[in-house]
Every structure is written in C-alpha cells, then in structure tokens.
Motif scaffolding. Structure first.
Motif, PDB file in Angstrom:
ATOM      1  N   TRP A  24       0.832  -1.203   0.000  1.00 24.88           N
ATOM      2  CA  TRP A  24       0.000   0.000   0.000  1.00 24.88           C
ATOM      3  C   TRP A  24       0.867   1.252   0.000  1.00 24.88           C
ATOM      4  O   TRP A  24       1.826   1.368   0.774  1.00 24.88           O
ATOM      5  CB  TRP A  24      -0.888  -0.030   1.235  1.00 24.88           C
ATOM      6  CG  TRP A  24      -1.736   1.163   1.484  1.00 24.88           C
ATOM      7  CD1 TRP A  24      -2.865   1.521   0.796  1.00 24.88           C
ATOM      8  CD2 TRP A  24      -1.583   2.133   2.522  1.00 24.88           C
ATOM      9  NE1 TRP A  24      -3.409   2.655   1.346  1.00 24.88           N
ATOM     10  CE2 TRP A  24      -2.624   3.045   2.411  1.00 24.88           C
ATOM     11  CE3 TRP A  24      -0.649   2.307   3.533  1.00 24.88           C
ATOM     12  CZ2 TRP A  24      -2.786   4.126   3.264  1.00 24.88           C
ATOM     13  CZ3 TRP A  24      -0.792   3.384   4.388  1.00 24.88           C
ATOM     14  CH2 TRP A  24      -1.856   4.277   4.247  1.00 24.88           C
ATOM     15  N   ALA A  26       1.777   4.704   1.130  1.00 22.44           N
ATOM     16  CA  ALA A  26       1.522   5.520   2.314  1.00 22.44           C
ATOM     17  C   ALA A  26       1.698   7.016   2.051  1.00 22.44           C
ATOM     18  O   ALA A  26       1.158   7.839   2.781  1.00 22.44           O
ATOM     19  CB  ALA A  26       2.446   5.100   3.452  1.00 22.44           C
ATOM     20  N   CYS A  61      -7.184   2.194   2.284  1.00 18.38           N
ATOM     21  CA  CYS A  61      -7.364   3.625   2.531  1.00 18.38           C
ATOM     22  C   CYS A  61      -6.911   4.450   1.329  1.00 18.38           C
ATOM     23  O   CYS A  61      -5.836   4.226   0.783  1.00 18.38           O
ATOM     24  CB  CYS A  61      -6.555   4.015   3.772  1.00 18.38           C
ATOM     25  SG  CYS A  61      -6.589   5.778   4.123  1.00 18.38           S
ATOM     26  N   LYS A  64      -5.125   8.262   3.046  1.00 16.51           N
ATOM     27  CA  LYS A  64      -3.800   8.108   3.649  1.00 16.51           C
ATOM     28  C   LYS A  64      -3.744   8.622   5.083  1.00 16.51           C
ATOM     29  O   LYS A  64      -2.681   8.885   5.624  1.00 16.51           O
ATOM     30  CB  LYS A  64      -2.698   8.786   2.805  1.00 16.51           C
ATOM     31  CG  LYS A  64      -2.747   8.417   1.331  1.00 16.51           C
ATOM     32  CD  LYS A  64      -2.651   6.928   1.096  1.00 16.51           C
ATOM     33  CE  LYS A  64      -2.758   6.607  -0.387  1.00 16.51           C
ATOM     34  NZ  LYS A  64      -2.701   5.207  -0.676  1.00 16.51           N
ATOM     35  N   THR A  66      -5.710   6.961   7.627  1.00 16.70           N
ATOM     36  CA  THR A  66      -6.277   5.905   8.453  1.00 16.70           C
ATOM     37  C   THR A  66      -5.428   5.615   9.690  1.00 16.70           C
ATOM     38  O   THR A  66      -4.207   5.737   9.654  1.00 16.70           O
ATOM     39  CB  THR A  66      -6.464   4.610   7.637  1.00 16.70           C
ATOM     40  OG1 THR A  66      -7.090   3.624   8.453  1.00 16.70           O
ATOM     41  CG2 THR A  66      -5.146   4.068   7.099  1.00 16.70           C
ATOM     42  N   SER A  69      -3.692   1.505   9.034  1.00 16.27           N
ATOM     43  CA  SER A  69      -3.069   1.307   7.728  1.00 16.27           C
ATOM     44  C   SER A  69      -2.686  -0.154   7.506  1.00 16.27           C
ATOM     45  O   SER A  69      -2.274  -0.832   8.428  1.00 16.27           O
ATOM     46  CB  SER A  69      -1.837   2.201   7.577  1.00 16.27           C
ATOM     47  OG  SER A  69      -0.863   1.892   8.531  1.00 16.27           O
ATOM     48  N   PRO A  70      -2.926  -0.640   6.328  1.00 14.33           N
ATOM     49  CA  PRO A  70      -3.320   0.093   5.125  1.00 14.33           C
ATOM     50  C   PRO A  70      -4.828   0.116   4.862  1.00 14.33           C
ATOM     51  O   PRO A  70      -5.278   0.606   3.837  1.00 14.33           O
ATOM     52  CB  PRO A  70      -2.615  -0.678   4.020  1.00 14.33           C
ATOM     53  CG  PRO A  70      -2.688  -2.094   4.471  1.00 14.33           C
ATOM     54  CD  PRO A  70      -2.501  -2.020   5.974  1.00 14.33           C
ATOM     55  N   CYS A  72      -8.898   0.968   5.275  1.00 11.27           N
ATOM     56  CA  CYS A  72      -9.762   2.118   5.564  1.00 11.27           C
ATOM     57  C   CYS A  72     -10.420   1.943   6.940  1.00 11.27           C
ATOM     58  O   CYS A  72     -10.896   0.874   7.281  1.00 11.27           O
ATOM     59  CB  CYS A  72     -10.845   2.212   4.490  1.00 11.27           C
ATOM     60  SG  CYS A  72     -12.044   3.532   4.796  1.00 11.27           S
TER      61      CYS A  72
END
Length: 79
Positions: A24, A26, A61, A64, A66, A69-70, A72
């Motif tokens: 993901w 970030a 998410c 960015k 949250t 992470s990753p 939502c």
C-alpha cells in the motif's frame, strides 16, 4: 514529516488473493493507487505490506490518514 497526499477521499476496493502480499502506498503520490510505485523516494514515507488472509474484497485507505493502515477506518469522512 509532512502529511501524505490525499489520493482520494474514499477507500479503494481491491479483489485480493489469499497468501499474496500487497504494498500500500503511504505517501499518496503513487500513480498506481492504492499501491506503491516507488514515488515515496526521499519523502520519509514507506509502503505498508498487507498480506491477504483470504480471497475477497479488501478496502484500502485512499485518504492516507487511516489509523489502521493500510485498511480504511472511515477517517476520510472527517476530512
């Protein structure tokens, strides 16, 4: 460290496969959202690994921000 770029104010629904790793983004700068394309270089951000435990839809998410992470956690509804 600066705040990450908001890629979109809603999650990304992604079909994932059990046992596969997903990286993901970030920083929010990747052109391959929600996944990393290396755009974070020299930003202080690093991609976050998500390893799918089962096949199905995962909600990554997009804002960015949250706290989980990753994935939502609904933070996009407050920004």
């Amino acid at each position: 460290m600066p705040d990450p770029v908001i890629a979109q104010k809603e999650p990304y629904a992604v079909e994932v496969k059990a046992g596969r790793s997903y990286w993901w983004c970030a920083c929010g700068q990747s052109s391959k959202q929600p996944f990393c394309d290396g755009s974070h270089k020299d930003t202080g951000f690093a991609p976050v690994e998500y390893k799918a435990s089962k096949d199905g839809t995962a909600w990554f998410c997009g804002c960015k921000r949250t706290g989980k992470s990753p994935m939502c956690d609904g933070t996009h509804g407050r920004i």
